[in-house]
Design a protein around this motif. Structure first.
Motif, PDB file in Angstrom:
ATOM      1  N   PRO A  57       0.526  -1.142  -0.211  1.00 25.97           N
ATOM      2  CA  PRO A  57       0.061   0.249  -0.194  1.00 25.97           C
ATOM      3  C   PRO A  57       0.531   1.205  -0.109  1.00 25.97           C
ATOM      4  CG  PRO A  57      -0.152  -1.505   1.766  1.00 25.97           C
ATOM      5  CD  PRO A  57       0.768  -2.287   0.831  1.00 25.97           C
ATOM      6  N   LYS A  58       0.194   2.445  -0.499  1.00 29.86           N
ATOM      7  CA  LYS A  58       1.223   3.727  -0.678  1.00 29.86           C
ATOM      8  C   LYS A  58       0.513   4.322   0.394  1.00 29.86           C
ATOM      9  CE  LYS A  58       2.796   2.935  -5.011  1.00 29.86           C
ATOM     10  NZ  LYS A  58       3.575   2.441  -5.197  1.00 29.86           N
ATOM     11  N   PHE A  59       1.089   5.743   1.111  1.00 28.58           N
ATOM     12  CA  PHE A  59       0.796   6.303   2.094  1.00 28.58           C
ATOM     13  C   PHE A  59       0.634   7.505   1.811  1.00 28.58           C
ATOM     14  CE2 PHE A  59       2.382   1.887   3.840  1.00 28.58           C
ATOM     15  CZ  PHE A  59       1.030   1.617   4.940  1.00 28.58           C
ATOM     16  N   LEU A  60       0.468   8.733   2.555  1.00 30.12           N
ATOM     17  CA  LEU A  60       0.695   9.846   2.141  1.00 30.12           C
ATOM     18  C   LEU A  60       1.779  10.371   3.154  1.00 30.12           C
ATOM     19  CD1 LEU A  60      -2.939  10.767   2.575  1.00 30.12           C
ATOM     20  CD2 LEU A  60      -2.457  10.375   0.674  1.00 30.12           C
ATOM     21  N   SER A  61       2.602  11.284   2.354  1.00 30.33           N
ATOM     22  CA  SER A  61       3.243  11.724   2.857  1.00 30.33           C
ATOM     23  C   SER A  61       2.992  12.860   3.491  1.00 30.33           C
ATOM     24  CB  SER A  61       4.029  12.779   1.777  1.00 30.33           C
ATOM     25  OG  SER A  61       4.040  13.493   1.487  1.00 30.33           O
ATOM     26  N   GLU A  64       0.667  15.662   2.149  1.00 30.11           N
ATOM     27  CA  GLU A  64      -0.208  15.123   1.896  1.00 30.11           C
ATOM     28  C   GLU A  64      -1.693  15.467   3.321  1.00 30.11           C
ATOM     29  OE1 GLU A  64       0.648  12.540  -2.098  1.00 30.11           O
ATOM     30  OE2 GLU A  64       1.201  12.282   0.136  1.00 30.11           O
ATOM     31  N   ILE A  65      -1.098  14.411   4.530  1.00 31.74           N
ATOM     32  CA  ILE A  65      -1.978  14.316   5.227  1.00 31.74           C
ATOM     33  C   ILE A  65      -2.452  15.506   5.942  1.00 31.74           C
ATOM     34  CG2 ILE A  65      -1.837  14.096   7.757  1.00 31.74           C
ATOM     35  CD1 ILE A  65       0.130  11.710   7.222  1.00 31.74           C
TER      36      ILE A  65
END
Length: 77
Positions: A57-61, A64-65
Motif C-alpha cells: 500500500p502507498k501511504f500519504l506524505s 499530503e496529510i
C-alpha cells in the motif's frame, strides 16, 4: 519445461518429477457458469512457479496529510 518433465515421466523416461504441486488461490473473472464452479478459486500449480506478489500500500506524505486535514471541518469545534 515442467510440461516436458510431466511428459517424460508419463513416457517412463524419468521416475519422478523435480518439482511438486501446491494449491494456490487464483483470481479470474467470473464466467457464465460461475455459480456451479467447483474449484472455488483454487488451482494446483507447480511449486517452482513464481508467486504473484501484491503491491504494497502507498501511504500519504506528511505534506499530503496536512493538506488533507486542512480541508476538513469539524462541526464540534
Amino acid at each position: 519445461m515442467c510440461k516436458l518433465y510431466e511428459y517424460a515421466q508419463h513416457q517412463g523416461w524419468v521416475s519422478r518429477l523435480p518439482f511438486g504441486y501446491e494449491e494456490r488461490t487464483i483470481k479470474r473473472a467470473p464466467g457464465f457458469l460461475a455459480h456451479v464452479d467447483a474449484i472455488g478459486g483454487k488451482a494446483m500449480v507447480n511449486d517452482i512457479m513464481p508467486r504473484k506478489h501484491r503491491a504494497l500500500p502507498k501511504f500519504l506524505s506528511m505534506d499530503e496529510i496536512k493538506a488533507l486535514l486542512a480541508t476538513q471541518e469539524n462541526p464540534h469545534h
